[in-house]
Scaffold this motif. Structure first.
Motif, short mmCIF file in Angstrom:
data_model
loop_
_atom_site.label_atom_id
_atom_site.label_comp_id
_atom_site.label_asym_id
_atom_site.label_seq_id
_atom_site.Cartn_x
_atom_site.Cartn_y
_atom_site.Cartn_z
N ASN A 82 0.82 -1.22 0.00
CA ASN A 82 0.00 0.00 0.00
C ASN A 82 0.85 1.26 0.00
OD1 ASN A 82 0.90 -0.45 2.68
ND2 ASN A 82 -0.78 0.76 3.52
N GLU A 83 1.91 1.25 -0.76
CA GLU A 83 2.85 2.37 -0.74
C GLU A 83 2.21 3.67 -1.20
OE1 GLU A 83 7.55 2.43 -0.68
OE2 GLU A 83 6.58 1.08 -2.09
N ALA A 84 1.16 3.57 -2.03
CA ALA A 84 0.52 4.78 -2.55
C ALA A 84 -0.52 5.36 -1.59
CB ALA A 84 -0.13 4.48 -3.90
N ASP A 85 -0.82 4.68 -0.49
CA ASP A 85 -1.84 5.18 0.43
C ASP A 85 -1.37 6.47 1.11
OD1 ASP A 85 -3.25 2.97 -0.25
OD2 ASP A 85 -3.29 2.07 1.75
N ALA A 86 -2.33 7.36 1.35
CA ALA A 86 -2.00 8.60 2.06
C ALA A 86 -1.73 8.29 3.53
CB ALA A 86 -3.18 9.57 1.95
N GLY A 87 -0.87 9.12 4.15
CA GLY A 87 -0.54 8.94 5.55
C GLY A 87 -1.69 9.35 6.45
N LEU A 88 -1.62 8.91 7.70
CA LEU A 88 -2.62 9.30 8.69
C LEU A 88 -2.29 10.71 9.18
CD1 LEU A 88 -2.63 5.94 10.68
CD2 LEU A 88 -4.42 6.75 9.11
N PRO A 89 -3.23 11.64 9.11
CA PRO A 89 -2.92 13.04 9.44
C PRO A 89 -2.72 13.26 10.94
CG PRO A 89 -5.26 12.78 9.01
CD PRO A 89 -4.63 11.45 8.70
N LEU A 90 -1.75 14.10 11.26
CA LEU A 90 -1.52 14.53 12.64
C LEU A 90 -1.86 16.03 12.71
CD1 LEU A 90 1.86 12.76 13.49
CD2 LEU A 90 -0.47 11.94 13.88
N ASN A 91 -2.96 16.34 13.33
CA ASN A 91 -3.41 17.73 13.42
C ASN A 91 -3.92 17.99 14.85
OD1 ASN A 91 -4.21 20.33 12.81
ND2 ASN A 91 -6.18 19.68 11.95
N PRO A 92 -3.14 18.73 15.64
CA PRO A 92 -1.91 19.47 15.29
C PRO A 92 -0.73 18.52 15.02
CG PRO A 92 -2.27 19.51 17.64
CD PRO A 92 -3.50 18.89 17.06
N PRO A 93 0.33 19.05 14.38
CA PRO A 93 1.49 18.22 14.06
C PRO A 93 2.08 17.58 15.31
CG PRO A 93 1.59 20.30 12.88
CD PRO A 93 0.46 20.42 13.86
N GLY A 94 2.79 16.48 15.10
CA GLY A 94 3.37 15.73 16.19
C GLY A 94 4.41 16.52 16.96
N LYS A 95 4.55 16.19 18.26
CA LYS A 95 5.53 16.86 19.11
C LYS A 95 5.90 15.93 20.26
CE LYS A 95 6.39 21.15 21.67
NZ LYS A 95 5.80 22.45 22.12
N GLY A 96 7.16 15.84 20.52
CA GLY A 96 7.62 15.01 21.62
C GLY A 96 7.73 13.54 21.22
N ALA A 97 8.07 12.71 22.21
CA ALA A 97 8.31 11.30 21.94
C ALA A 97 7.20 10.39 22.47
CB ALA A 97 9.65 10.87 22.54
N SER A 98 6.14 10.97 23.02
CA SER A 98 5.05 10.16 23.55
C SER A 98 4.20 9.59 22.42
CB SER A 98 4.17 11.01 24.47
OG SER A 98 4.91 11.48 25.57
N PRO A 99 3.57 8.42 22.62
CA PRO A 99 2.71 7.84 21.59
C PRO A 99 1.60 8.81 21.19
CG PRO A 99 3.15 6.22 23.29
CD PRO A 99 3.70 7.53 23.80
N ARG A 100 1.33 8.89 19.91
CA ARG A 100 0.31 9.78 19.39
C ARG A 100 -0.90 8.98 18.85
NH1 ARG A 100 -0.19 15.02 17.23
NH2 ARG A 100 -2.38 15.24 16.63
N LEU A 101 -0.63 7.84 18.22
CA LEU A 101 -1.71 7.05 17.64
C LEU A 101 -1.76 5.67 18.27
CD1 LEU A 101 -1.27 7.80 13.81
CD2 LEU A 101 -2.75 8.98 15.46
N ARG A 102 -2.97 5.18 18.52
CA ARG A 102 -3.18 3.78 18.88
C ARG A 102 -3.86 3.12 17.69
NH1 ARG A 102 -6.87 3.86 23.17
NH2 ARG A 102 -8.56 3.57 21.66
N VAL A 103 -3.23 2.06 17.20
CA VAL A 103 -3.76 1.37 16.02
C VAL A 103 -4.03 -0.09 16.38
CG1 VAL A 103 -3.35 0.73 13.61
CG2 VAL A 103 -2.43 2.89 14.50
#
Length: 530
Positions: free
Chosen positions: A476-497
């Motif tokens: 799935n290399e052509a798939d769009a990325g999952l948006p981060l809004n606001p943009p990512g910051k720091g080293a803490s987990p941002r997404l649970r998948v």
């Protein structure tokens, strides 16, 4: 309980399976078979060496090949399968002034195989299934049936007069189309209507057939409708010759006593290179060069192998569309047969033309015999995921990618909704999206890759060679990325998948943004697994 025996009688090699417990097992006859070096599947060379004019003393399989080490044995015969249906009287060998036909050679081969199996397992073989090519005439099936009944009739009389201990038993003999057998062996449910491509690339030829199964009728008869078929006379033997031309002076090819040994060495380094390893072409204590995955790939491209493959598959699709109005999208599954499918990039070329997501697991030597056993036992198919699937991880230092295991091969489906849960942190401040690159991690030369568990509890694979990297296919290399809004910051987990597999083999994801406390995707299908 009756033991079901199945034989995949190949032009170059023969595979045998038995099923006495509900799960087919490939059979090894140690004196006659060789372990295919990449997949370790035991295969019998489809060869016979007649030692006397009465045909009583014969060698088969690896014993026949070893005896004919210099290629000069008068009673040596191979390739009898292709003549059995249409030219069963074709002369194949001559011993003591007597000519032995393709029918004779096939009879000797099957006689010895059945005799060895009965001796090794200590039981009569009364249930035999042999897979047959879809395009062969009914005379081929009739020849096989006559041979089996003749062999078993003779076997009974030998027991009767030699031991006086048993009554004749009824022989159950079945045939089924090889593509149907391969489909069953690969886990395709032919109990429902399906359209599949069987790509068979062996030692002497390359064939592709589109086969349509008809649900219950196919399960009952073992027969399927061939919608389109294309073939070219190009196989692994030609690749061996190309390797010889690359490494060995032409003058050496003309020495009959060297021909067989040179071919064996060419095959040996070919298999090593296909597995992603490097092999030295050595003959008579002299090294003529090295062959690895990249060099072999370049040689195959230079000789036009990949172009011929694409031409054959394009012609197959044109025939399918013209004659039956079926587009390429109407193909449900693609199965690979024959040892030459292990050559570099062959699977990728087939996938590029027919759809990588449709290509089934890689069982080039065992699928037909295994499927024939399943057919004999009532055609029950266990549906599960064959390959490993992982997430491609791109290290910050731009080194080669590594892969994190998500769905291991052997997983039954559908799974629970939270079959796998992962947490992902942004790689840098200001990151605006995170990609989930799902990759199919195929078996490297028939073997599963070694996953290494790390401190975080997940398992990873880092390819070490170009050959290993070639078996890791991003879907799935052509798939769009999952948006981060606001943009990512720091080293803490941002997404649970959370990952799961639905009833139609789709890998689905539910993505939760931990910062915004909202779901970005809910059971969203990403790629279809095989």
């Amino acid at each position: 309980m009756t033991t079901h025996w199945a034989i995949d009688l190949g032009t170059s090699n023969t595979t045998i399976c038995e099923d006495r417990s509900g799960r087919p097992h490939t059979v090894n006859l140690p004196d006659l078979a060789k372990l295919e070096p990449l997949t370790q599947t035991p295969v019998l060379p489809s060869c016979v060496c007649v030692m006397d004019r009465d045909g009583e003393d014969v060698l088969i399989g690896q014993e026949a090949v070893t005896y004919n080490w210099d290629g000069q044995a008068a009673g040596f015969a191979r390739g009898f399968k292709r003549y059995l249906g249409m030219e069963s009287g074709r002369a194949m060998a001559r011993v003591g002034g007597r000519i032995f036909t393709a029918q004779d050679i096939a009879s000797f081969f099957l006689r010895e195989v059945i005799g060895k199996l009965e001796a090794q397992f200590g039981e009569d073989i009364t249930d035999i299934t042999i897979a047959t090519p879809s395009g062969f005439y009914e005379t081929y099936r009739a020849e096989l049936q006559a041979i089996i009944r003749r062999v078993k009739h003779r076997s009974w009389w030998e027991h009767l007069w030699g031991r006086l201990r048993r009554k004749p038993t009824r022989i159950v003999f079945r045939t089924l189309d090889e593509p149907v057998a391969a489909a069953l062996g690969y886990g395709v449910d032919v109990g429902r209507p399906t359209t599949l491509v069987a790509f068979d690339f062996g030692g002497g030829s390359m064939e592709a057939a589109v086969v349509r199964t008809h649900g219950a009728r196919t399960v009952e008869t073992g027969r399927a409708e061939v919608l389109a078929k294309q073939a070219v006379e190009l196989g692994g033997d030609d690749v061996d010759r190309w390797i010889l031309e690359r490494f060995v002076p032409t003058a050496m090819h003309d020495w009959p006593e060297w021909e067989v040994a040179l071919r064996w060495e060419a095959e040996r380094v070919k298999l090593l290179a296909s597995a992603g390893r490097e092999g030295d072409f050595t003959f008579r204590n002299e090294t003529y060069g090295k062959l690895d995955y990249n060099v072999l790939s370049e040689l195959l491209a230079e000789k036009g192998l990949y172009s011929r493959m694409r031409e054959l598959l394009d012609a197959l699709l044109t025939e399918l569309r013209t004659r039956h109005g079926v587009p390429a999208a109407g193909i449900d599954d693609v199965i690979l047969e024959g040892g030459s499918t292990l050559l570099p990039e062959v699977r990728n070329v087939v996938g590029d033309v027919l759809g990588r997501e449709k290509v089934r697991e890689w069982l080039p030597f065992a699928s037909v015999a295994r499927g024939a056993c399943i057919f004999a036992g009532g055609a029950h198919v266990e549906d599960f995921i064959y390959h490993d699937y992982g997430l491609r991880v791109l290290p910050d230092d731009e080194a080669e990618a590594e892969y994190e295991l998500l769905i291991p091969g052997g997983t039954s489906f559908p799974t629970v909704d939270n079959f796998v849960t992962r947490y992902y942190a942004p790689g840098f401040d200001g990151q605006q999206h995170i990609n989930l690159f799902i990759c199919e991690i195929g078996r490297v030369a028939g073997r599963r890759v070694d996953w290494t568990e790390r401190a975080n509890g997940s398992r990873y694979f880092v390819p070490g060679t170009a050959g290993e990297r070639a078996f890791c296919l991003c879907l799935n290399e052509a798939d769009a990325g999952l948006p981060l809004n606001p943009p990512g910051k720091g080293a803490s987990p941002r997404l649970r998948v959370t990952y799961s597999v639905d009833e139609n083999r789709w890998l689905c994801v539910t993505v939760h943004d931990l910062h915004r406390k909202t779901d970005l995707r809910v059971e969203h299908p990403v790629v279809r697994l095989r």
